[in-house]
Design a protein around this motif. Structure first.
Motif, PDB file in Angstrom:
ATOM      1  N   PRO A  81      -5.780   8.761  -5.344  1.00 56.43           N
ATOM      2  CA  PRO A  81      -5.382   7.566  -4.589  1.00 56.43           C
ATOM      3  C   PRO A  81      -6.573   6.665  -4.270  1.00 56.43           C
ATOM      4  O   PRO A  81      -6.419   5.477  -4.027  1.00 56.43           O
ATOM      5  CB  PRO A  81      -4.769   8.117  -3.307  1.00 56.43           C
TER       6      PRO A  81
ATOM      7  N   TYR B 157      -6.999   3.498  -6.458  1.00 59.72           N
ATOM      8  CA  TYR B 157      -6.261   2.304  -6.027  1.00 59.72           C
ATOM      9  C   TYR B 157      -7.080   1.516  -5.016  1.00 59.72           C
ATOM     10  O   TYR B 157      -7.170   0.309  -5.091  1.00 59.72           O
ATOM     11  CB  TYR B 157      -4.899   2.689  -5.439  1.00 59.72           C
TER      12      TYR B 157
ATOM     13  N   ILE C 247       1.656   6.625  -7.064  1.00 53.07           N
ATOM     14  CA  ILE C 247       0.595   7.542  -7.478  1.00 53.07           C
ATOM     15  C   ILE C 247       1.024   8.981  -7.227  1.00 53.07           C
ATOM     16  O   ILE C 247       0.818   9.860  -8.074  1.00 53.07           O
ATOM     17  CB  ILE C 247      -0.732   7.203  -6.758  1.00 53.07           C
TER      18      ILE C 247
ATOM     19  N   ASN D  84       2.340   1.701  -3.492  1.00 50.08           N
ATOM     20  CA  ASN D  84       1.342   2.185  -4.452  1.00 50.08           C
ATOM     21  C   ASN D  84       1.045   3.672  -4.256  1.00 50.08           C
ATOM     22  O   ASN D  84       0.923   4.418  -5.227  1.00 50.08           O
ATOM     23  CB  ASN D  84       0.069   1.361  -4.353  1.00 50.08           C
ATOM     24  N   ARG D  85       0.940   4.100  -3.019  1.00 45.81           N
ATOM     25  CA  ARG D  85       0.688   5.519  -2.755  1.00 45.81           C
ATOM     26  C   ARG D  85       1.863   6.381  -3.235  1.00 45.81           C
ATOM     27  O   ARG D  85       1.654   7.473  -3.769  1.00 45.81           O
ATOM     28  CB  ARG D  85       0.410   5.747  -1.283  1.00 45.81           C
TER      29      ARG D  85
ATOM     30  N   GLU E 123       0.828  -1.202   0.000  1.00 43.47           N
ATOM     31  CA  GLU E 123       0.000   0.000   0.000  1.00 43.47           C
ATOM     32  C   GLU E 123       0.867   1.259   0.000  1.00 43.47           C
ATOM     33  O   GLU E 123       0.579   2.213  -0.729  1.00 43.47           O
ATOM     34  CB  GLU E 123      -0.934   0.009   1.208  1.00 43.47           C
TER      35      GLU E 123
END
Length: 84
Positions: free
Chosen positions: A77, A80, A63, A59-60, A56
């Motif tokens: 965000p 996602y 982005i 991914n943040r 997580e």
């Protein structure tokens, strides 16, 4: 060693990246991780995937980096989170 990593990359379901292009966001989904824990460990050790518990955060960061490069059309965000 690189041919070994290429072999592993061809066998897994890791999302493909597009060379040097910065016009995409490469988020990691649970389905990107191989079924074998040994192969998963090798992917993480080689830097091809983040650890599952860091997915997580990774991914943040991806982005946020994309949004910095492309402020004219940012990605939320929340998108996602919907995919998870």
């Amino acid at each position: 060693m690189s041919s070994f990593l290429e072999f592993l990359c061809d066998r897994g379901s890791v999302s493909e990246t597009f060379g040097g292009s910065d016009d995409y966001v490469r988020i990691v989904l649970p389905s990107d991780y191989p079924e074998s824990r040994i192969v998963e460990w090798l992917y993480v050790a080689a830097g091809l995937l983040p650890k599952r518990e860091d997915m997580e955060i990774y991914n943040r960061q991806e982005i946020a980096a994309y949004n910095e490069r492309h402020p004219e059309h940012p990605i939320s965000p929340d998108l996602y989170e919907v995919q998870m």
